[in-house]
Design a protein around this motif. Sequence first.
Motif, PDB file in Angstrom:
ATOM      1  N   THR A   1      -7.106   3.984   2.432  1.00 32.13           N
ATOM      2  CA  THR A   1      -6.716   2.618   2.775  1.00 32.13           C
ATOM      3  C   THR A   1      -5.971   1.942   1.632  1.00 32.13           C
ATOM      4  O   THR A   1      -5.428   0.850   1.804  1.00 32.13           O
ATOM      5  CB  THR A   1      -7.946   1.757   3.138  1.00 32.13           C
ATOM      6  OG1 THR A   1      -8.775   1.611   1.965  1.00 32.13           O
ATOM      7  CG2 THR A   1      -8.748   2.397   4.249  1.00 32.13           C
ATOM      8  N   GLY A   2      -5.947   2.570   0.446  1.00 28.98           N
ATOM      9  CA  GLY A   2      -5.239   1.969  -0.676  1.00 28.98           C
ATOM     10  C   GLY A   2      -5.954   2.139  -1.998  1.00 28.98           C
ATOM     11  O   GLY A   2      -6.774   3.039  -2.172  1.00 28.98           O
TER      12      GLY A   2
ATOM     13  N   GLN B   1      -7.685   0.035  -5.702  1.00 28.53           N
ATOM     14  CA  GLN B   1      -8.219  -1.193  -6.302  1.00 28.53           C
ATOM     15  C   GLN B   1      -8.129  -1.077  -7.822  1.00 28.53           C
ATOM     16  O   GLN B   1      -8.279   0.014  -8.379  1.00 28.53           O
ATOM     17  CB  GLN B   1      -9.687  -1.415  -5.909  1.00 28.53           C
ATOM     18  CG  GLN B   1      -9.909  -1.715  -4.429  1.00 28.53           C
ATOM     19  CD  GLN B   1      -9.963  -0.462  -3.589  1.00 28.53           C
ATOM     20  OE1 GLN B   1     -10.622   0.500  -3.962  1.00 28.53           O
ATOM     21  NE2 GLN B   1      -9.262  -0.460  -2.461  1.00 28.53           N
TER      22      GLN B   1
ATOM     23  N   SER C   1      -6.602  -5.562  -4.825  1.00 32.09           N
ATOM     24  CA  SER C   1      -6.446  -4.456  -3.873  1.00 32.09           C
ATOM     25  C   SER C   1      -5.020  -4.358  -3.365  1.00 32.09           C
ATOM     26  O   SER C   1      -4.350  -5.376  -3.138  1.00 32.09           O
ATOM     27  CB  SER C   1      -7.389  -4.649  -2.681  1.00 32.09           C
ATOM     28  OG  SER C   1      -8.741  -4.680  -3.104  1.00 32.09           O
TER      29      SER C   1
ATOM     30  N   THR D   1      -2.559  -1.830  -0.508  1.00 32.56           N
ATOM     31  CA  THR D   1      -2.622  -0.813   0.547  1.00 32.56           C
ATOM     32  C   THR D   1      -1.643   0.331   0.289  1.00 32.56           C
ATOM     33  O   THR D   1      -1.731   1.367   0.951  1.00 32.56           O
ATOM     34  CB  THR D   1      -2.325  -1.433   1.930  1.00 32.56           C
ATOM     35  OG1 THR D   1      -1.051  -2.083   1.891  1.00 32.56           O
ATOM     36  CG2 THR D   1      -3.388  -2.439   2.305  1.00 32.56           C
TER      37      THR D   1
ATOM     38  N   MET E   1      -0.509   3.546  -1.436  1.00 30.67           N
ATOM     39  CA  MET E   1      -1.346   4.574  -2.052  1.00 30.67           C
ATOM     40  C   MET E   1      -0.689   5.230  -3.257  1.00 30.67           C
ATOM     41  O   MET E   1       0.526   5.374  -3.327  1.00 30.67           O
ATOM     42  CB  MET E   1      -1.707   5.636  -1.009  1.00 30.67           C
ATOM     43  CG  MET E   1      -2.708   5.139   0.019  1.00 30.67           C
ATOM     44  SD  MET E   1      -3.228   6.444   1.151  1.00 30.67           S
ATOM     45  CE  MET E   1      -1.797   6.529   2.220  1.00 30.67           C
TER      46      MET E   1
ATOM     47  N   LEU F   1      -2.199  -7.502  -1.342  1.00 29.56           N
ATOM     48  CA  LEU F   1      -2.853  -6.793  -0.242  1.00 29.56           C
ATOM     49  C   LEU F   1      -1.907  -6.586   0.940  1.00 29.56           C
ATOM     50  O   LEU F   1      -1.970  -5.546   1.617  1.00 29.56           O
ATOM     51  CB  LEU F   1      -4.096  -7.565   0.202  1.00 29.56           C
ATOM     52  CG  LEU F   1      -5.045  -6.851   1.168  1.00 29.56           C
ATOM     53  CD1 LEU F   1      -5.580  -5.569   0.551  1.00 29.56           C
ATOM     54  CD2 LEU F   1      -6.190  -7.777   1.556  1.00 29.56           C
ATOM     55  N   GLU F   2      -1.031  -7.539   1.188  1.00 28.14           N
ATOM     56  CA  GLU F   2      -0.160  -7.459   2.360  1.00 28.14           C
ATOM     57  C   GLU F   2       1.173  -6.765   2.082  1.00 28.14           C
ATOM     58  O   GLU F   2       2.011  -6.637   2.978  1.00 28.14           O
ATOM     59  CB  GLU F   2       0.079  -8.864   2.925  1.00 28.14           C
ATOM     60  CG  GLU F   2      -1.192  -9.512   3.464  1.00 28.14           C
ATOM     61  CD  GLU F   2      -0.929 -10.758   4.275  1.00 28.14           C
ATOM     62  OE1 GLU F   2       0.246 -11.184   4.351  1.00 28.14           O
ATOM     63  OE2 GLU F   2      -1.903 -11.304   4.833  1.00 28.14           O
TER      64      GLU F   2
ATOM     65  N   LYS G   1       3.805  -3.960   1.703  1.00 30.37           N
ATOM     66  CA  LYS G   1       4.070  -2.619   2.197  1.00 30.37           C
ATOM     67  C   LYS G   1       5.501  -2.256   1.808  1.00 30.37           C
ATOM     68  O   LYS G   1       6.374  -3.113   1.797  1.00 30.37           O
ATOM     69  CB  LYS G   1       3.908  -2.556   3.718  1.00 30.37           C
ATOM     70  CG  LYS G   1       2.472  -2.740   4.186  1.00 30.37           C
ATOM     71  CD  LYS G   1       2.367  -2.745   5.691  1.00 30.37           C
ATOM     72  CE  LYS G   1       0.912  -2.813   6.147  1.00 30.37           C
ATOM     73  NZ  LYS G   1       0.215  -3.981   5.624  1.00 30.37           N
TER      74      LYS G   1
END
Length: 440
Positions: free
Chosen positions: A238-239, A241, A255, A257, A259, A295-296, A298
Amino acid sequence: MFETYEEAVGWIRSRSKFGMKPGLERMQWLMEKLHHPEQKIRTVHVAGTNGKGSTVTFLRNILEQAGLLVGTFTSPYIEQFNERISVNGTPVTDADLVRLTNEIRPLAEELEHTAFGAPTEFEVITAMSLLYFAGIRPVDIVIYEVGLGGRLDSTNVITPLASLITNIGHDHMNVLGHTIAEIASEKAGIIKHGVPVATTAMLPDALAVIEEKAAKEKAPLFRAGKEFSFAEIGGDLTGEQFRFASPYGAYDRLSITMMGRHQIYNAALAVMGAELLQHFHHFRIPQHALEKGLLESKWIGRFEKLLDDPLVIIDGAHNPEGIDSLIETMDTHLRGKNIHMIFSALGDKDLDHMIPKLDQKTDEIIFTTFDFPRAIPAEVLYKISRHQNKSFSKDWKETVRTKIKEMKGSEDVLVITGSLYFISKVRKYILGQSERKGQS
Protein backbone atom coordinates in the motif's frame (compact mmCIF):
# COMPACT_ATOMS: atom_id res chain seq x y z
CA MET A 1 -2.63 30.30 -37.75
CA PHE A 2 -3.33 26.89 -36.28
CA GLU A 3 -7.01 26.02 -35.99
CA THR A 4 -6.84 22.64 -34.29
CA TYR A 5 -5.02 20.94 -31.43
CA GLU A 6 -3.61 18.33 -33.83
CA GLU A 7 -2.06 21.03 -36.01
CA ALA A 8 -0.52 22.77 -33.00
CA VAL A 9 0.98 19.62 -31.48
CA GLY A 10 2.18 18.52 -34.91
CA TRP A 11 4.13 21.77 -35.31
CA ILE A 12 5.59 21.54 -31.79
CA ARG A 13 6.74 17.97 -32.39
CA SER A 14 8.24 18.96 -35.72
CA ARG A 15 10.75 21.02 -33.74
CA SER A 16 12.38 17.75 -32.64
CA LYS A 17 14.30 17.83 -35.94
CA PHE A 18 16.43 20.57 -34.37
CA GLY A 19 17.56 18.10 -31.69
CA MET A 20 19.00 19.17 -28.33
CA LYS A 21 20.90 22.45 -28.15
CA PRO A 22 22.20 23.16 -24.64
CA GLY A 23 22.37 26.90 -24.02
CA LEU A 24 20.18 29.77 -22.83
CA GLU A 25 20.70 32.31 -25.61
CA ARG A 26 17.59 31.29 -27.57
CA MET A 27 15.42 31.28 -24.44
CA GLN A 28 16.75 34.67 -23.40
CA TRP A 29 15.90 36.01 -26.87
CA LEU A 30 12.37 34.62 -26.58
CA MET A 31 11.90 36.02 -23.06
CA GLU A 32 12.90 39.48 -24.29
CA LYS A 33 10.37 39.29 -27.14
CA LEU A 34 7.65 38.06 -24.75
CA HIS A 35 8.33 40.87 -22.21
CA HIS A 36 9.91 38.52 -19.66
CA PRO A 37 7.09 36.28 -18.41
CA GLU A 38 9.67 34.38 -16.33
CA GLN A 39 9.96 37.46 -14.09
CA LYS A 40 6.22 37.60 -13.42
CA ILE A 41 5.77 34.23 -11.72
CA ARG A 42 6.93 32.60 -8.46
CA THR A 43 8.62 29.27 -9.01
CA VAL A 44 10.39 26.27 -7.52
CA HIS A 45 13.07 24.59 -9.66
CA VAL A 46 13.65 20.80 -9.52
CA ALA A 47 16.72 19.12 -11.04
CA GLY A 48 18.44 15.75 -10.62
CA THR A 49 18.97 12.41 -12.34
CA ASN A 50 15.96 10.46 -11.06
CA GLY A 51 12.91 11.35 -8.99
CA LYS A 52 12.25 14.82 -10.39
CA GLY A 53 8.70 14.01 -11.51
CA SER A 54 7.80 12.32 -8.23
CA THR A 55 9.25 15.21 -6.22
CA VAL A 56 7.25 17.69 -8.28
CA THR A 57 4.09 15.65 -7.68
CA PHE A 58 4.62 15.42 -3.91
CA LEU A 59 5.29 19.15 -3.59
CA ARG A 60 2.43 20.11 -5.89
CA ASN A 61 -0.05 18.09 -3.84
CA ILE A 62 1.26 19.51 -0.55
CA LEU A 63 0.84 23.07 -1.81
CA GLU A 64 -2.53 22.30 -3.36
CA GLN A 65 -3.78 20.90 -0.02
CA ALA A 66 -2.62 24.16 1.55
CA GLY A 67 -5.10 25.98 -0.69
CA LEU A 68 -2.70 27.22 -3.36
CA LEU A 69 -3.17 27.24 -7.12
CA VAL A 70 -0.12 25.35 -8.35
CA GLY A 71 1.25 25.19 -11.87
CA THR A 72 3.62 22.46 -12.98
CA PHE A 73 5.91 22.04 -15.96
CA THR A 74 7.07 18.44 -16.39
CA SER A 75 8.51 16.09 -19.00
CA PRO A 76 8.03 13.73 -20.63
CA TYR A 77 4.28 13.19 -20.64
CA ILE A 78 2.73 9.78 -19.98
CA GLU A 79 -0.92 10.06 -21.05
CA GLN A 80 -1.30 13.21 -23.13
CA PHE A 81 0.92 16.00 -24.42
CA ASN A 82 -1.04 18.68 -22.55
CA GLU A 83 -0.07 17.33 -19.13
CA ARG A 84 3.39 18.89 -19.45
CA ILE A 85 1.73 22.22 -18.56
CA SER A 86 -0.83 21.77 -15.77
CA VAL A 87 -2.61 23.60 -12.96
CA ASN A 88 -3.46 21.59 -9.83
CA GLY A 89 -2.93 18.47 -11.93
CA THR A 90 -5.30 19.53 -14.71
CA PRO A 91 -3.56 19.79 -18.10
CA VAL A 92 -3.73 22.90 -20.25
CA THR A 93 -6.81 22.83 -22.49
CA ASP A 94 -6.55 22.08 -26.21
CA ALA A 95 -7.81 25.61 -26.96
CA ASP A 96 -5.16 27.26 -24.79
CA LEU A 97 -2.45 25.06 -26.29
CA VAL A 98 -3.49 26.21 -29.77
CA ARG A 99 -3.47 29.83 -28.58
CA LEU A 100 0.00 29.48 -27.08
CA THR A 101 1.36 27.81 -30.20
CA ASN A 102 0.03 30.60 -32.38
CA GLU A 103 1.78 33.15 -30.16
CA ILE A 104 5.12 31.33 -30.13
CA ARG A 105 5.32 30.18 -33.75
CA PRO A 106 6.07 33.59 -35.35
CA LEU A 107 8.82 34.20 -32.81
CA ALA A 108 10.27 30.74 -33.35
CA GLU A 109 10.40 31.36 -37.08
CA GLU A 110 11.97 34.78 -36.57
CA LEU A 111 14.55 33.31 -34.18
CA GLU A 112 15.42 30.65 -36.74
CA HIS A 113 16.82 33.34 -39.02
CA THR A 114 19.07 34.88 -36.37
CA ALA A 115 22.61 33.88 -35.43
CA PHE A 116 21.15 31.86 -32.51
CA GLY A 117 19.33 29.46 -34.81
CA ALA A 118 16.01 27.64 -34.51
CA PRO A 119 14.59 26.94 -31.04
CA THR A 120 14.18 23.26 -30.10
CA GLU A 121 10.96 21.50 -29.23
CA PHE A 122 11.71 21.73 -25.50
CA GLU A 123 12.59 25.43 -25.72
CA VAL A 124 9.30 26.13 -27.48
CA ILE A 125 7.30 24.23 -24.85
CA THR A 126 9.16 25.94 -22.00
CA ALA A 127 8.44 29.37 -23.47
CA MET A 128 4.79 28.42 -23.90
CA SER A 129 4.54 27.39 -20.26
CA LEU A 130 6.03 30.66 -19.02
CA LEU A 131 3.64 32.63 -21.22
CA TYR A 132 0.72 30.55 -19.95
CA PHE A 133 1.43 30.98 -16.23
CA ALA A 134 2.35 34.64 -16.53
CA GLY A 135 -0.67 35.66 -18.56
CA ILE A 136 -3.35 33.20 -19.59
CA ARG A 137 -3.58 31.27 -16.30
CA PRO A 138 -1.92 33.08 -13.38
CA VAL A 139 -1.22 30.82 -10.38
CA ASP A 140 0.22 31.17 -6.89
CA ILE A 141 3.40 29.23 -7.71
CA VAL A 142 4.81 27.07 -10.50
CA ILE A 143 7.07 24.03 -10.04
CA TYR A 144 9.48 23.65 -12.96
CA GLU A 145 11.11 20.30 -13.69
CA VAL A 146 14.42 20.53 -15.52
CA GLY A 147 14.47 18.79 -18.88
CA LEU A 148 18.15 17.93 -19.15
CA GLY A 149 20.97 18.89 -16.82
CA GLY A 150 20.22 22.29 -15.35
CA ARG A 151 22.89 24.89 -16.09
CA LEU A 152 22.05 25.15 -19.79
CA ASP A 153 18.50 23.78 -19.64
CA SER A 154 15.80 26.04 -21.09
CA THR A 155 14.01 26.18 -17.73
CA ASN A 156 17.04 27.89 -16.18
CA VAL A 157 15.82 31.34 -17.22
CA ILE A 158 13.74 31.38 -14.03
CA THR A 159 14.93 32.66 -10.65
CA PRO A 160 13.04 30.43 -8.21
CA LEU A 161 12.05 30.83 -4.57
CA ALA A 162 13.76 27.50 -3.84
CA SER A 163 15.86 24.98 -5.75
CA LEU A 164 15.59 21.21 -5.20
CA ILE A 165 18.14 18.66 -6.46
CA THR A 166 17.29 14.96 -6.32
CA ASN A 167 19.86 12.17 -6.55
CA ILE A 168 22.65 12.49 -9.09
CA GLY A 169 23.85 9.56 -11.16
CA HIS A 170 24.91 8.49 -14.63
CA ASP A 171 22.49 9.67 -17.31
CA HIS A 172 22.81 11.61 -20.57
CA MET A 173 26.57 11.30 -20.22
CA ASN A 174 27.03 12.18 -23.89
CA VAL A 175 25.71 15.66 -23.05
CA LEU A 176 26.34 16.25 -19.34
CA GLY A 177 29.76 14.68 -18.78
CA HIS A 178 31.34 11.32 -18.01
CA THR A 179 31.95 11.72 -14.27
CA ILE A 180 29.61 12.28 -11.36
CA ALA A 181 31.33 15.60 -10.64
CA GLU A 182 30.76 16.81 -14.23
CA ILE A 183 27.11 15.75 -14.19
CA ALA A 184 26.60 17.33 -10.75
CA SER A 185 28.08 20.58 -12.04
CA GLU A 186 25.36 20.74 -14.69
CA LYS A 187 22.60 19.93 -12.18
CA ALA A 188 23.96 22.45 -9.66
CA GLY A 189 23.68 25.09 -12.36
CA ILE A 190 20.12 25.80 -11.19
CA ILE A 191 21.45 27.20 -7.88
CA LYS A 192 20.92 30.97 -7.88
CA HIS A 193 22.37 33.72 -5.70
CA GLY A 194 20.75 33.71 -2.26
CA VAL A 195 18.09 31.16 -3.21
CA PRO A 196 17.81 28.29 -0.67
CA VAL A 197 18.57 24.84 -2.05
CA ALA A 198 17.82 21.37 -0.71
CA THR A 199 19.26 18.12 -2.02
CA THR A 200 19.05 14.37 -1.49
CA ALA A 201 22.23 13.79 -3.51
CA MET A 202 24.40 11.35 -1.57
CA LEU A 203 27.50 10.62 -3.65
CA PRO A 204 30.48 12.53 -2.19
CA ASP A 205 31.65 13.83 -5.59
CA ALA A 206 28.18 15.20 -6.33
CA LEU A 207 27.76 16.75 -2.88
CA ALA A 208 31.13 18.46 -3.09
CA VAL A 209 30.11 20.19 -6.31
CA ILE A 210 26.74 21.26 -4.91
CA GLU A 211 28.34 22.56 -1.72
CA GLU A 212 30.90 24.58 -3.68
CA LYS A 213 28.24 26.08 -5.95
CA ALA A 214 25.93 26.94 -3.04
CA ALA A 215 28.79 28.60 -1.17
CA LYS A 216 29.75 30.62 -4.23
CA GLU A 217 26.15 31.80 -4.70
CA LYS A 218 25.63 32.37 -0.95
CA ALA A 219 22.64 30.05 -1.21
CA PRO A 220 21.49 28.44 2.07
CA LEU A 221 22.07 24.70 1.63
CA PHE A 222 20.06 21.87 3.18
CA ARG A 223 21.55 18.40 2.70
CA ALA A 224 19.83 15.09 3.41
CA GLY A 225 21.44 13.48 6.41
CA LYS A 226 22.83 16.79 7.64
CA GLU A 227 20.53 19.83 7.75
CA PHE A 228 17.48 17.59 7.40
CA SER A 229 16.94 13.88 7.94
CA PHE A 230 14.44 11.13 7.29
CA ALA A 231 14.16 7.41 7.94
CA GLU A 232 11.95 4.59 6.69
CA ILE A 233 9.68 3.14 9.39
CA GLY A 234 7.64 0.66 7.34
CA GLY A 235 6.29 -0.28 3.96
CA ASP A 236 4.05 -2.78 2.14
CA LEU A 237 2.05 -3.02 -1.09
CA THR A 238 0.00 0.00 0.00
CA GLY A 239 3.04 2.29 0.20
CA GLU A 240 5.76 3.52 2.55
CA GLN A 241 6.01 5.32 5.90
CA PHE A 242 8.83 7.50 7.16
CA ARG A 243 9.80 10.06 9.78
CA PHE A 244 11.25 13.47 8.94
CA ALA A 245 13.13 16.22 10.81
CA SER A 246 14.50 19.60 9.78
CA PRO A 247 15.55 22.81 11.57
CA TYR A 248 11.92 23.93 11.26
CA GLY A 249 10.03 20.93 12.61
CA ALA A 250 9.63 17.16 12.78
CA TYR A 251 7.04 14.59 11.72
CA ASP A 252 6.92 11.21 13.46
CA ARG A 253 5.01 9.39 10.72
CA LEU A 254 4.40 10.45 7.12
CA SER A 255 2.80 8.09 4.59
CA ILE A 256 3.00 7.82 0.81
CA THR A 257 1.27 5.42 -1.57
CA MET A 258 4.08 5.46 -4.14
CA MET A 259 6.15 2.33 -3.56
CA GLY A 260 9.90 2.07 -3.16
CA ARG A 261 12.51 3.41 -0.75
CA HIS A 262 13.61 5.89 -3.40
CA GLN A 263 10.15 7.49 -3.19
CA ILE A 264 10.82 8.26 0.47
CA TYR A 265 13.82 10.31 -0.68
CA ASN A 266 11.64 12.15 -3.19
CA ALA A 267 8.88 12.76 -0.64
CA ALA A 268 11.38 13.98 1.96
CA LEU A 269 12.86 16.42 -0.55
CA ALA A 270 9.37 17.73 -1.31
CA VAL A 271 8.72 18.17 2.43
CA MET A 272 11.97 20.10 2.74
CA GLY A 273 10.91 22.22 -0.23
CA ALA A 274 7.66 23.04 1.52
CA GLU A 275 9.62 23.93 4.67
CA LEU A 276 11.82 26.31 2.65
CA LEU A 277 8.77 28.04 1.21
CA GLN A 278 7.35 28.45 4.71
CA HIS A 279 10.53 29.63 6.39
CA PHE A 280 12.01 31.86 3.68
CA HIS A 281 8.87 33.07 1.89
CA HIS A 282 6.11 32.87 4.52
CA PHE A 283 3.89 30.36 2.74
CA ARG A 284 1.33 28.88 5.13
CA ILE A 285 1.38 25.08 4.88
CA PRO A 286 -0.43 23.39 7.81
CA GLN A 287 0.66 19.92 8.91
CA HIS A 288 -2.59 18.34 7.73
CA ALA A 289 -1.98 19.75 4.23
CA LEU A 290 1.50 18.28 4.17
CA GLU A 291 0.32 14.87 5.37
CA LYS A 292 -2.67 14.68 3.04
CA GLY A 293 -0.68 16.03 0.09
CA LEU A 294 1.90 13.26 0.45
CA LEU A 295 -0.70 10.55 0.94
CA GLU A 296 -2.74 11.52 -2.12
CA SER A 297 0.22 11.88 -4.47
CA LYS A 298 0.35 9.47 -7.37
CA TRP A 299 2.81 9.45 -10.25
CA ILE A 300 1.81 7.21 -13.12
CA GLY A 301 4.45 5.02 -14.68
CA ARG A 302 6.47 4.63 -11.47
CA PHE A 303 6.06 1.08 -10.14
CA GLU A 304 2.41 1.37 -11.10
CA LYS A 305 0.07 -1.61 -11.01
CA LEU A 306 -2.03 -1.81 -14.18
CA LEU A 307 -3.63 -5.27 -13.84
CA ASP A 308 -4.33 -7.76 -11.04
CA ASP A 309 -4.64 -10.94 -13.13
CA PRO A 310 -1.91 -11.32 -14.00
CA LEU A 311 -0.18 -8.76 -11.82
CA VAL A 312 1.27 -6.25 -14.30
CA ILE A 313 3.54 -3.43 -13.13
CA ILE A 314 5.10 -0.70 -15.25
CA ASP A 315 8.09 1.37 -14.20
CA GLY A 316 10.06 4.03 -16.08
CA ALA A 317 13.52 2.79 -15.07
CA HIS A 318 15.54 4.41 -17.84
CA ASN A 319 19.08 4.70 -16.42
CA PRO A 320 21.34 2.72 -14.02
CA GLU A 321 20.07 4.49 -10.91
CA GLY A 322 16.47 3.93 -12.01
CA ILE A 323 17.23 0.24 -12.52
CA ASP A 324 18.74 0.07 -9.01
CA SER A 325 15.58 1.62 -7.53
CA LEU A 326 13.35 -0.76 -9.49
CA ILE A 327 15.35 -3.79 -8.32
CA GLU A 328 15.24 -2.62 -4.70
CA THR A 329 11.47 -2.13 -4.92
CA MET A 330 11.00 -5.56 -6.53
CA ASP A 331 13.11 -7.14 -3.78
CA THR A 332 10.91 -5.48 -1.15
CA HIS A 333 7.45 -5.86 -2.64
CA LEU A 334 7.70 -8.83 -5.03
CA ARG A 335 9.86 -11.12 -2.91
CA GLY A 336 9.34 -14.80 -3.68
CA LYS A 337 7.47 -14.21 -6.96
CA ASN A 338 8.57 -15.26 -10.44
CA ILE A 339 9.23 -12.12 -12.44
CA HIS A 340 8.82 -11.88 -16.21
CA MET A 341 10.09 -8.65 -17.77
CA ILE A 342 9.61 -6.73 -21.01
CA PHE A 343 12.27 -4.07 -21.63
CA SER A 344 12.90 -1.37 -24.22
CA ALA A 345 15.29 1.58 -24.15
CA LEU A 346 16.72 4.57 -25.98
CA GLY A 347 20.16 4.79 -27.45
CA ASP A 348 21.75 7.30 -25.10
CA LYS A 349 21.59 5.02 -22.04
CA ASP A 350 24.24 2.99 -20.22
CA LEU A 351 22.79 -0.34 -21.33
CA ASP A 352 25.95 -2.34 -20.61
CA HIS A 353 25.38 -1.68 -16.91
CA MET A 354 21.57 -1.71 -16.90
CA ILE A 355 20.76 -4.97 -18.65
CA PRO A 356 23.10 -7.26 -16.61
CA LYS A 357 21.43 -6.01 -13.41
CA LEU A 358 18.03 -6.98 -14.79
CA ASP A 359 19.37 -10.35 -15.92
CA GLN A 360 20.10 -11.22 -12.30
CA LYS A 361 16.62 -10.37 -11.01
CA THR A 362 14.23 -11.83 -13.58
CA ASP A 363 13.06 -15.34 -14.46
CA GLU A 364 12.49 -14.29 -18.06
CA ILE A 365 13.36 -11.16 -20.02
CA ILE A 366 11.94 -10.11 -23.39
CA PHE A 367 13.52 -7.25 -25.30
CA THR A 368 11.50 -5.18 -27.71
CA THR A 369 11.49 -1.83 -29.48
CA PHE A 370 8.97 0.88 -30.35
CA ASP A 371 8.41 3.69 -32.81
CA PHE A 372 10.66 6.48 -31.56
CA PRO A 373 13.68 8.15 -33.19
CA ARG A 374 16.22 7.02 -30.57
CA ALA A 375 14.72 3.61 -29.72
CA ILE A 376 17.26 0.76 -29.77
CA PRO A 377 16.51 -2.29 -31.96
CA ALA A 378 15.35 -5.29 -29.94
CA GLU A 379 18.18 -7.46 -31.29
CA VAL A 380 20.81 -5.06 -29.97
CA LEU A 381 19.36 -5.22 -26.45
CA TYR A 382 19.09 -9.01 -26.72
CA LYS A 383 22.78 -9.36 -27.56
CA ILE A 384 23.84 -7.39 -24.46
CA SER A 385 21.91 -9.75 -22.18
CA ARG A 386 23.41 -12.96 -20.80
CA HIS A 387 20.12 -14.26 -19.40
CA GLN A 388 19.42 -17.98 -19.83
CA ASN A 389 15.76 -17.29 -20.65
CA LYS A 390 15.83 -14.33 -23.01
CA SER A 391 14.10 -13.49 -26.28
CA PHE A 392 13.36 -10.47 -28.44
CA SER A 393 10.44 -9.19 -30.48
CA LYS A 394 10.05 -6.26 -32.86
CA ASP A 395 6.31 -6.01 -32.13
CA TRP A 396 5.86 -4.74 -28.58
CA LYS A 397 2.05 -4.79 -28.71
CA GLU A 398 1.98 -8.45 -29.72
CA THR A 399 4.55 -9.24 -27.03
CA VAL A 400 2.54 -7.52 -24.29
CA ARG A 401 -0.75 -9.03 -25.43
CA THR A 402 0.64 -12.56 -25.69
CA LYS A 403 2.46 -12.43 -22.36
CA ILE A 404 -0.59 -11.17 -20.45
CA LYS A 405 -2.75 -13.91 -21.98
CA GLU A 406 -0.13 -16.57 -21.23
CA MET A 407 0.25 -15.50 -17.57
CA LYS A 408 -3.44 -15.13 -16.75
CA GLY A 409 -4.37 -17.12 -13.65
CA SER A 410 -0.77 -17.48 -12.46
CA GLU A 411 0.91 -15.99 -9.40
CA ASP A 412 3.79 -14.66 -11.51
CA VAL A 413 4.40 -10.95 -12.12
CA LEU A 414 4.94 -9.13 -15.41
CA VAL A 415 7.15 -6.04 -15.04
CA ILE A 416 7.37 -3.77 -18.08
CA THR A 417 10.15 -1.21 -17.86
CA GLY A 418 12.69 0.97 -19.64
CA SER A 419 12.20 4.23 -21.50
CA LEU A 420 9.50 6.56 -20.19
CA TYR A 421 8.37 7.05 -23.79
CA PHE A 422 7.94 3.28 -24.09
CA ILE A 423 6.10 3.08 -20.76
CA SER A 424 3.73 5.81 -21.95
CA LYS A 425 2.75 3.76 -25.00
CA VAL A 426 2.42 0.52 -23.02
CA ARG A 427 0.26 2.10 -20.36
CA LYS A 428 -2.15 3.56 -22.88
CA TYR A 429 -2.35 0.25 -24.73
CA ILE A 430 -2.98 -1.98 -21.70
CA LEU A 431 -5.58 0.32 -20.15
CA GLY A 432 -7.27 0.67 -23.54
CA GLN A 433 -7.45 -3.09 -23.91
CA SER A 434 -8.90 -3.44 -20.40
CA GLU A 435 -11.55 -0.82 -21.09
CA ARG A 436 -12.62 -2.54 -24.30
CA LYS A 437 -12.93 -5.89 -22.51
CA GLY A 438 -14.99 -4.25 -19.76
CA GLN A 439 -17.40 -2.82 -22.33
CA SER A 440 -17.82 -6.06 -24.26
